[in-house]
Design an enzyme around this catalytic site. Structure first.
Site, PDB file in Angstrom:
ATOM      1  N   ASN A  13       0.866  -1.184   0.000  1.00  0.00           N
ATOM      2  CA  ASN A  13       0.000   0.000   0.000  1.00  0.00           C
ATOM      3  C   ASN A  13       0.896   1.226   0.000  1.00  0.00           C
ATOM      4  O   ASN A  13       1.479   1.575   1.025  1.00  0.00           O
ATOM      5  CB  ASN A  13      -0.884  -0.041   1.268  1.00  0.00           C
ATOM      6  CG  ASN A  13      -1.693   1.234   1.450  1.00  0.00           C
ATOM      7  OD1 ASN A  13      -1.789   2.055   0.539  1.00  0.00           O
ATOM      8  ND2 ASN A  13      -2.275   1.386   2.633  1.00  0.00           N
ATOM      9  N   TRP A  14       1.002   1.858  -1.176  1.00  0.00           N
ATOM     10  CA  TRP A  14       1.915   3.003  -1.294  1.00  0.00           C
ATOM     11  C   TRP A  14       1.363   4.255  -0.613  1.00  0.00           C
ATOM     12  O   TRP A  14       2.076   5.215  -0.422  1.00  0.00           O
ATOM     13  CB  TRP A  14       2.180   3.328  -2.763  1.00  0.00           C
ATOM     14  CG  TRP A  14       2.987   2.305  -3.509  1.00  0.00           C
ATOM     15  CD1 TRP A  14       3.310   1.034  -3.103  1.00  0.00           C
ATOM     16  CD2 TRP A  14       3.584   2.474  -4.801  1.00  0.00           C
ATOM     17  NE1 TRP A  14       4.059   0.406  -4.061  1.00  0.00           N
ATOM     18  CE2 TRP A  14       4.247   1.265  -5.125  1.00  0.00           C
ATOM     19  CE3 TRP A  14       3.626   3.518  -5.720  1.00  0.00           C
ATOM     20  CZ2 TRP A  14       4.932   1.083  -6.325  1.00  0.00           C
ATOM     21  CZ3 TRP A  14       4.303   3.345  -6.920  1.00  0.00           C
ATOM     22  CH2 TRP A  14       4.956   2.133  -7.213  1.00  0.00           C
ATOM     23  N   LYS A  15       0.084   4.249  -0.311  1.00  0.00           N
ATOM     24  CA  LYS A  15      -0.581   5.447   0.243  1.00  0.00           C
ATOM     25  C   LYS A  15      -0.344   6.635  -0.711  1.00  0.00           C
ATOM     26  O   LYS A  15      -0.253   6.420  -1.910  1.00  0.00           O
ATOM     27  CB  LYS A  15      -0.094   5.718   1.670  1.00  0.00           C
ATOM     28  CG  LYS A  15      -0.180   4.443   2.535  1.00  0.00           C
ATOM     29  CD  LYS A  15       0.009   4.692   3.983  1.00  0.00           C
ATOM     30  CE  LYS A  15      -0.118   3.363   4.733  1.00  0.00           C
ATOM     31  NZ  LYS A  15      -0.085   3.507   6.182  1.00  0.00           N
ATOM     32  N   HIS A  99      -9.491   1.263   4.764  1.00  0.00           N
ATOM     33  CA  HIS A  99      -8.237   1.441   5.508  1.00  0.00           C
ATOM     34  C   HIS A  99      -8.490   2.412   6.664  1.00  0.00           C
ATOM     35  O   HIS A  99      -9.283   3.336   6.539  1.00  0.00           O
ATOM     36  CB  HIS A  99      -7.155   1.983   4.569  1.00  0.00           C
ATOM     37  CG  HIS A  99      -5.791   1.984   5.197  1.00  0.00           C
ATOM     38  ND1 HIS A  99      -5.396   2.955   6.084  1.00  0.00           N
ATOM     39  CD2 HIS A  99      -4.760   1.114   5.093  1.00  0.00           C
ATOM     40  CE1 HIS A  99      -4.153   2.678   6.480  1.00  0.00           C
ATOM     41  NE2 HIS A  99      -3.753   1.572   5.895  1.00  0.00           N
ATOM     42  N   GLU A 101      -6.914   4.821   7.696  1.00  0.00           N
ATOM     43  CA  GLU A 101      -6.701   6.234   7.353  1.00  0.00           C
ATOM     44  C   GLU A 101      -7.909   6.800   6.618  1.00  0.00           C
ATOM     45  O   GLU A 101      -8.217   7.996   6.725  1.00  0.00           O
ATOM     46  CB  GLU A 101      -5.406   6.366   6.528  1.00  0.00           C
ATOM     47  CG  GLU A 101      -4.178   6.156   7.408  1.00  0.00           C
ATOM     48  CD  GLU A 101      -2.950   5.623   6.697  1.00  0.00           C
ATOM     49  OE1 GLU A 101      -2.911   5.635   5.447  1.00  0.00           O
ATOM     50  OE2 GLU A 101      -2.027   5.174   7.407  1.00  0.00           O
ATOM     51  N   GLU A 169      -5.374  -4.721  10.638  1.00  0.00           N
ATOM     52  CA  GLU A 169      -4.358  -3.700  10.829  1.00  0.00           C
ATOM     53  C   GLU A 169      -4.644  -2.916  12.108  1.00  0.00           C
ATOM     54  O   GLU A 169      -5.436  -1.962  12.091  1.00  0.00           O
ATOM     55  CB  GLU A 169      -4.358  -2.722   9.645  1.00  0.00           C
ATOM     56  CG  GLU A 169      -4.017  -3.361   8.312  1.00  0.00           C
ATOM     57  CD  GLU A 169      -3.416  -2.343   7.367  1.00  0.00           C
ATOM     58  OE1 GLU A 169      -2.311  -2.586   6.895  1.00  0.00           O
ATOM     59  OE2 GLU A 169      -4.048  -1.299   7.116  1.00  0.00           O
ATOM     60  N   GLY A 175       2.635   2.336  10.713  1.00  0.00           N
ATOM     61  CA  GLY A 175       3.640   3.378  10.583  1.00  0.00           C
ATOM     62  C   GLY A 175       4.374   3.723  11.872  1.00  0.00           C
ATOM     63  O   GLY A 175       5.068   4.732  11.941  1.00  0.00           O
ATOM     64  N   SER A 215       3.407  -2.061  10.276  1.00  0.00           N
ATOM     65  CA  SER A 215       4.853  -2.155  10.532  1.00  0.00           C
ATOM     66  C   SER A 215       5.456  -3.508  10.183  1.00  0.00           C
ATOM     67  O   SER A 215       6.352  -4.004  10.883  1.00  0.00           O
ATOM     68  CB  SER A 215       5.162  -1.787  11.998  1.00  0.00           C
ATOM     69  OG  SER A 215       4.804  -0.440  12.254  1.00  0.00           O
ATOM     70  N   GLY A 236       2.849  -1.117   4.245  1.00  0.00           N
ATOM     71  CA  GLY A 236       2.887   0.296   3.873  1.00  0.00           C
ATOM     72  C   GLY A 236       4.306   0.725   3.557  1.00  0.00           C
ATOM     73  O   GLY A 236       4.809   0.502   2.458  1.00  0.00           O
ATOM     74  N   GLY A 237       4.963   1.326   4.543  1.00  0.00           N
ATOM     75  CA  GLY A 237       6.292   1.916   4.337  1.00  0.00           C
ATOM     76  C   GLY A 237       7.285   1.021   3.618  1.00  0.00           C
ATOM     77  O   GLY A 237       7.962   1.460   2.677  1.00  0.00           O
TER      78      GLY A 237
END
Ligand code: PGA
Length: 252
Positions: A13-15, A99, A101, A169, A175, A215, A236-237
């Site tokens: 997930n590049w966001k 998600h 977010e 999640e 993150g 994470s 993600g990251g």
């Protein structure tokens, strides 16, 4: 009883990150996955503007492309929104919905997420629906109740392994570098599987892939992916760096 999907799904997930320059990273991913033969299914979910070029760059490879959100409806007067059909036309085969977010910054409710899942299915996309408790809910001992209620609200008779994955999640793990213990992840995933089984039966539930997200890094992927009832990861990251993403996939 239908078997669990033997292959893990590692989804990136590049966001709101990436640009045309990211196509070099996608090429590295393609080359790395092709050469190394990672034992997992790979999916990248770039920002919507990059779905078409990324899909083009990955054409003929085993790496799939997905969106990060979709509107519930196919078309209409919804300025700024994108339908699942539009994502599919751009080359997506999957879409993340709900998600945390999106829930936090766009006020998305379980009912809205469920409508988006229907939209994804209508367009032939696999919906990756996200659930997870906040730090306060975890500390209050409410994690299982919160996640169970979220999953229950998303389920309906159409849910199956071919059209749905659920990503657990924990909000506090996204993150932050923090992760639940492997035992905690397994406990929540077991509950999610049981909740799906109640709704659509154990055979169908067995085939729905349950992803852990929050994470996930090359260093912790092996133990998290080995946990009971974990069928993959939503990353993600670490999905922004080709070597890290591939290392996570290879750790399965
Ligand atoms: P993270 O994000 O891997 O950077 O924690 C996961 C996610 O939000 O899907």
């Amino acid at each position: 009883m239908a078997a669990r999907n033997p292959r893990k799904l590692i989804a990136g997930n590049w966001k709101m990150n990436g640009s045309r320059n990211s196509l070099a990273m996608v090429e590295a991913l393609r080359a790395g996955a092709g050469a190394g033969g990672v034992g997992a299914d790979l999916l990248v979910c770039p920002p919507a503007t990059l779905i078409a070029p990324v899909a083009q760059a990955l054409a003929g490879s085993a790496i799939a492309v997905g969106g990060q959100d979709c509107h519930a409806l196919a078309s209409g007067a919804y300025t700024g929104d994108l339908s699942a059909e539009m994502l599919a036309e751009a080359g997506a085969t999957h879409v993340i919905v709900g998600h945390s977010e999106r829930r936090e910054h766009h006020g998305e409710t379980d009912a809205m997420v469920r409508d988006k899942m229907r939209g994804a299915w209508r367009a032939g996309l696999v919906a990756i629906a996200c659930v997870g408790e906040t730090k306060a809910q975890r500390e209050a001992g409410e994690a299982l109740a919160v996640v169970g209620a979220q999953v229950k609200a998303l389920l309906e008779s159409d849910v199956g392994g071919a059209n749905t994955a659920i990503a657990y999640e924990p909000v506090w793990a996204i993150g932050t570098g923090l992760t639940p213990t492997v035992a905690d992840v397994a406990e929540v995933h077991r509950l999610i599987r049981a909740t799906i089984a109640q709704a659509v039966g154990p055979e169908t539930a067995a085939g729905v892939r349950l992803l852990y997200g929050g994470s996930v890094k090359p260093g912790n992927a092996a133990e998290l992916m080995a946990a009971d009832d974990v069928d993959g990861a939503l990353v993600g990251g670490a999905s922004l760096v080709a070597d890290d993403f591939l290392a996570i996939a290879r750790a399965c």
